[in-house]
Structures are given as structure tokens and as C-alpha cells.
Design an enzyme around this catalytic site. Structure first.
Site, short mmCIF file in Angstrom:
data_model
loop_
_atom_site.label_atom_id
_atom_site.label_comp_id
_atom_site.label_asym_id
_atom_site.label_seq_id
_atom_site.Cartn_x
_atom_site.Cartn_y
_atom_site.Cartn_z
N HIS A 1 13.13 -14.70 0.44
CA HIS A 1 12.17 -14.29 -0.58
C HIS A 1 12.62 -13.03 -1.31
O HIS A 1 12.20 -12.76 -2.42
CB HIS A 1 10.80 -14.02 0.06
CG HIS A 1 10.26 -15.16 0.85
ND1 HIS A 1 9.99 -16.38 0.28
CD2 HIS A 1 9.97 -15.29 2.16
CE1 HIS A 1 9.53 -17.21 1.21
NE2 HIS A 1 9.52 -16.57 2.36
N HIS B 1 12.21 -3.40 -0.12
CA HIS B 1 12.73 -4.65 -0.67
C HIS B 1 12.49 -4.67 -2.18
O HIS B 1 11.86 -3.75 -2.72
CB HIS B 1 12.04 -5.85 0.01
CG HIS B 1 10.57 -5.87 -0.22
ND1 HIS B 1 9.67 -5.31 0.65
CD2 HIS B 1 9.84 -6.33 -1.28
CE1 HIS B 1 8.45 -5.45 0.16
NE2 HIS B 1 8.52 -6.05 -1.02
N HIS C 1 11.85 -6.82 -6.10
CA HIS C 1 11.36 -7.96 -6.87
C HIS C 1 12.02 -7.96 -8.24
O HIS C 1 12.21 -6.91 -8.85
CB HIS C 1 9.83 -7.89 -7.04
CG HIS C 1 9.09 -7.94 -5.75
ND1 HIS C 1 8.71 -9.12 -5.15
CD2 HIS C 1 8.67 -6.96 -4.92
CE1 HIS C 1 8.09 -8.86 -4.02
NE2 HIS C 1 8.04 -7.55 -3.85
N HIS D 1 9.74 -1.91 -3.49
CA HIS D 1 8.57 -1.67 -2.64
C HIS D 1 8.98 -1.03 -1.33
O HIS D 1 9.72 -1.64 -0.55
CB HIS D 1 7.84 -2.99 -2.35
CG HIS D 1 7.08 -3.53 -3.52
ND1 HIS D 1 6.70 -4.84 -3.63
CD2 HIS D 1 6.63 -2.90 -4.64
CE1 HIS D 1 6.04 -5.00 -4.79
NE2 HIS D 1 6.00 -3.84 -5.40
N THR E 1 1.75 -8.77 -1.76
CA THR E 1 2.01 -9.63 -2.93
C THR E 1 2.69 -10.93 -2.54
O THR E 1 3.15 -11.68 -3.40
CB THR E 1 2.86 -8.91 -3.98
OG1 THR E 1 4.17 -8.67 -3.45
CG2 THR E 1 2.23 -7.59 -4.40
N THR E 2 2.77 -11.19 -1.24
CA THR E 2 3.32 -12.45 -0.73
C THR E 2 2.34 -13.00 0.29
O THR E 2 1.53 -12.24 0.85
CB THR E 2 4.67 -12.22 -0.03
OG1 THR E 2 4.50 -11.27 1.02
CG2 THR E 2 5.73 -11.72 -1.02
ZN ZN Z 1 7.07 -6.48 -2.42
#
Ligand code: ZN
Length: 269
Positions: A106, A132, A134, A151, A219-220
Site C-alpha cells: 500500500h 510512510h 502517499h 505521514h 486514511t486506510t
Molecule cells: Zn498515511
């Protein structure tokens, strides 16, 4: 081996592996790995039938993704911020550290080996577990996405989550991410591997830490609410080549913005 890892993490006073991965979903095997365990959370993606519009239907545990009322990310509209005189600016206590790196299917996630780095949010200490990326950004500023978003995921002693979000825009090469970028696994990896060298977390942040704050969610999947979000006003830069290098691995791993609802977005002095 995994038992040793869990014992080590418990010894660090950190949360379980699953909780550490919370913002990027679980660390579970990909869809190709047949698993008999009914406890495995459903596979999810950023497109098509398992994409963000469907997350809430994929698994009972993901219901907050469609029924939640305080979801992330959001559009941060500067004409609708609520000025706060009581909230204090985020205090960031980041230093040099060693870490592991993983492509969890992801995102690219960097998990810290120690628990020395933390932020203070109005008197509560949140310890940094992982960071991580995005692409493109998840939060929008006045309707605009940034090229990427970073993040930093933190946990308090009583299990609360606080995420520090930093937008990334196209500009100069950012050497703070040198060893992370040169070590990014192009394909999903089951295990995290050691990141060579150290990372200087403080150098990954903009000089000005002015921020907004609001109450949101992961957000996941499972989109768990009760996450304290601090999003820095000022972006950091990466070169187009650096952004492209990430985009080759993850062309789109962002969740679209969610309704603000009754929430207020606080502008910290
Ligand atoms: Zn994130």
C-alpha cells in the site's frame, strides 16, 4: 523470528505490529497467498472493486470507512479555519535514528527501531512508530492536492494515534530522504529489511512547523476514528525525479477527501 520481533517491540513499549501498521493497513499477506484464517482482514486497494469507494463493503471491520462521520483526509479550507487560543503548537522531538523499510503493498513504510522520537500535543506524549508516503497527497489545501504527502504515525501510552502530515511539492532534491529512496523495494515485501545508515527525522520537516489540527481517522482500512491530525501548513520539497521514483512504484495510493461534517479545523497560533 516473528515471535522475537513481537517480543522486541513489546519491550520497546510500542504497540503490536498490527497497530503499528494501522495507518497503512495490516501487514497481512497479499491476495495471492491463500490464507485459511478467517481473521485475516479483507484485501483492499486504491482502484476498482476493492478501491476507496468500496472499502466499507469489503469487511465488517471496515464499516467506519463508509459509516464514519469523522473521516480523513479532508480538504483544509483556509477561509473556514477556527482560530484557537488554547491549543499549543505541536512540539516535535525528532533526532537521528535507525529503521527498517518495507513495501507493504500500500505504501513504502519506514518503521523505527527505537522509541526515542516523539511529539507533544497539548501535554500528551505521542511516540513515533513509523512514517510512510502517499502519491498524490491525501489532504488538500484550499482544494488543491500536493504532489505527495508524508505521514508520521505516533502512539500515546494509552493507545491513541496522532499523525503528523507533511505535504510534499515538486522542487529541489531532498537529501534527507536519500537512503530511504535508494532502498525502496519496488515490489511488495513480506518482511521489512534494514535501512542502511541513519535517518535524520528533523531534517524531513519544514523549518516552520505552523499547523492546523482536527479530529479524523486512519486514511486506510479499517478507517478507525479518534485519530488526532496535525497537518503542517508549509510543505517540504522533493525533486521531480524523486517524486517520479516513488510514482513508478505507487502511481496512486491516496484516499479521496472526506466530508468535514460537524468538525472544526483548528488553526494553531
Ligand atoms: Zn498515511
Amino acid at each position: 523470528m516473528s515471535v522475537l520481533v513481537l517480543v522486541f517491540m513489546a519491550g520497546c513499549g510500542q504497540q503490536s505490529g498490527q497497530t503499528l501498521e494501522a495507518d497503512t493497513g495490516s501487514n497481512s499477506p497479499g491476495p495471492q497467498t491463500a490464507s485459511a484464517s478467517q481473521a485475516s482482514p479483507a484485501h483492499w486497494t486504491y482502484e476498482d472493486d476493492a478501491g476507496p469507494e468500496h472499502w466499507g463493503e469489503l469487511d465488517e471491520d471496515y464499516l467506519a470507512c463508509k459509516n464514519g462521520t469523522e473521516q480523513s483526509p479532508i480538504d483544509i479550507n483556509h477561509s473556514q479555519l477556527t482560530a484557537s487560543n488554547s491549543l499549543k503548537p505541536v512540539e516535535v522531538h525528532y533526532g537521528k535514528t535507525e529503521a527498517n523499510i518495507q513495501n507493504n503493498g500500500h505504501t513504502i513504510q519506514v518503521t523505527l527501531k527505537d522509541n526515542k522520537n516523539y511529539i507533544m500535543l497539548d501535554g500528551t506524549k505521542f511516540t513515533l512508530a513509523q512514517f510512510h508516503f502517499h502519491h498524490p497527497s491525501e489532504h488538500q489545501i484550499d482544494g488543491q492536492k500536493a504532489d505527495m504527502e508524508l505521514h508520521f504515525v505516533h502512539k500515546s501510552e494509552d493507545g491513541k494515534t496522532a499523525v503528523l502530515g507533511v505535504l510534499i511539492k515538486n522542487g529541489s532534491e531532498n537529501k534527507a530522504f536519500g537512503n530511504v529512496w535508494s532502498s525502496m523495494p519496488a515490489k511488495e515485501t513480506e518482511e521489512a529489511v534494514e535501512l542502511e545508515g541513519t535517518i535524520d527525522l528533523a531534517s524531513m520537516l519544514p523549518a516552520n512547523l505552523h499547523s492546523i489540527r482536527y479530529s479524523g481517522s486512519l486514511t486506510t482500512p479499517p478507517c478507525t476514528e479518534g485519530v488526532s491530525w496535525t497537518v503542517l501548513d508549509n510543505p517540504i520539497e522533493m525533486s521531480q525525479a524523486q517524486i517520479d521514483q516513488f510514482a513508478v512504484i505507487f502511481s496512486d495510493n491516496h484516499r479521496p477527501v472526506q466530508p468535514l461534517g460537524e468538525r472544526k479545523v483548528m488553526n494553531i497560533k
